[in-house]
Design a protein around this motif. Sequence first.
Motif, short mmCIF file in Angstrom:
data_model
loop_
_atom_site.label_atom_id
_atom_site.label_comp_id
_atom_site.label_asym_id
_atom_site.label_seq_id
_atom_site.Cartn_x
_atom_site.Cartn_y
_atom_site.Cartn_z
N LEU A 66 0.83 -1.21 0.00
CA LEU A 66 0.00 0.00 0.00
C LEU A 66 0.86 1.26 0.00
O LEU A 66 0.55 2.24 -0.67
CB LEU A 66 -0.91 0.00 1.22
N TYR A 67 1.97 1.22 0.76
CA TYR A 67 2.83 2.39 0.90
C TYR A 67 4.14 2.20 0.14
O TYR A 67 4.77 1.14 0.24
CB TYR A 67 3.14 2.64 2.38
N PRO A 68 4.56 3.20 -0.62
CA PRO A 68 5.85 3.12 -1.31
C PRO A 68 6.99 2.87 -0.32
O PRO A 68 6.94 3.33 0.83
CB PRO A 68 5.98 4.49 -1.98
N GLU A 69 8.01 2.17 -0.76
CA GLU A 69 9.12 1.77 0.11
C GLU A 69 9.77 2.95 0.82
O GLU A 69 10.08 2.87 2.00
CB GLU A 69 10.18 1.03 -0.72
N LYS A 70 9.98 4.05 0.12
CA LYS A 70 10.82 5.11 0.67
C LYS A 70 10.03 6.24 1.34
O LYS A 70 10.63 7.18 1.86
CB LYS A 70 11.69 5.70 -0.43
N ILE A 71 8.72 6.15 1.37
CA ILE A 71 7.95 7.24 1.96
C ILE A 71 7.97 7.13 3.49
O ILE A 71 7.90 6.03 4.05
CB ILE A 71 6.51 7.26 1.43
N ALA A 72 8.11 8.27 4.17
CA ALA A 72 8.19 8.27 5.64
C ALA A 72 6.86 7.88 6.26
O ALA A 72 5.79 8.18 5.72
CB ALA A 72 8.60 9.67 6.12
N LYS A 73 6.94 7.23 7.42
CA LYS A 73 5.72 6.78 8.09
C LYS A 73 4.79 7.94 8.43
O LYS A 73 3.57 7.77 8.46
CB LYS A 73 6.07 6.03 9.37
N ARG A 74 5.34 9.09 8.71
CA ARG A 74 4.49 10.23 9.07
C ARG A 74 3.56 10.62 7.92
O ARG A 74 2.59 11.36 8.14
CB ARG A 74 5.36 11.42 9.48
N ARG A 75 3.84 10.13 6.72
CA ARG A 75 3.00 10.45 5.56
C ARG A 75 2.07 9.30 5.16
O ARG A 75 1.33 9.40 4.19
CB ARG A 75 3.88 10.84 4.36
N TRP A 76 2.11 8.22 5.92
CA TRP A 76 1.31 7.06 5.56
C TRP A 76 -0.19 7.37 5.57
O TRP A 76 -0.93 6.92 4.69
CB TRP A 76 1.62 5.88 6.48
#
Length: 235
Positions: free
Chosen positions: A9-19
């Motif tokens: 669901l979430y791109p590998e490199k995106i920070a958790k704060r943006r999930w």
Amino acid sequence: MYDDWRGGLYPEKIAKRRWLEVYASLFDTVEVNSTFYRLARRDAVAGWVDQTPPGFVFAVKASRYLTHVKRLRDLGDSVARFYDPLEPMLEAGRLGPVLWQLPANFHRDDARLEGWLALLGSAPSSEHTIEFRHESWFAPAVLSALRAAGVALTIGDHPQRPFQTYDATASWRFVRFHYGARGRDGNYSAREIETWARRIAQWRRQQAVYAYFNNDWRGFAPANAQLLMRKLGAA
């Protein structure tokens, strides 16, 4: 906020704060489970509201202190303490149903149910849903009481709870997909989701339907949810 959703669901490199921001670009509602274990922080709730678009709805799970410790009895100021940090959601008009999940060993108790229903009349929000996990609750008198109060019976889909009914007790419905019966390891099969899509499509002709997948392990939930949305023509 499940780590094994990264790379799916979430791109590998995106920070958790943006999930949450990514999630809200794909779905229009989320069930907040953390409030079951601890009171929310007002600043965190305000952040959730800021990270999601107008119209995004938060369904919030009531504290287990209210449902599992107090077991709907003598709730007093505890309900106010639960709602207080949710004020940013209320102010933004983004708080959806509050889910009251009872433990499996909580048998039918009409007096406690009556007291709880009376208490809801003074709660800050108007949409409430209750999930019974003991079969003794699935009785006509209980469903009638919910119907009179406008409280939705949660449809908790799990193969170990065959006594679950699909009765409507409010002008909207609340479905929780806990564990698929035909897929592997709790995943929902495509055929199961097709069956549910037809059922929900029929319900939606007259009622709003909130639906959430809680088989969160191994990324099953978001994949199942996206397939259901496609079947319903919502994505």
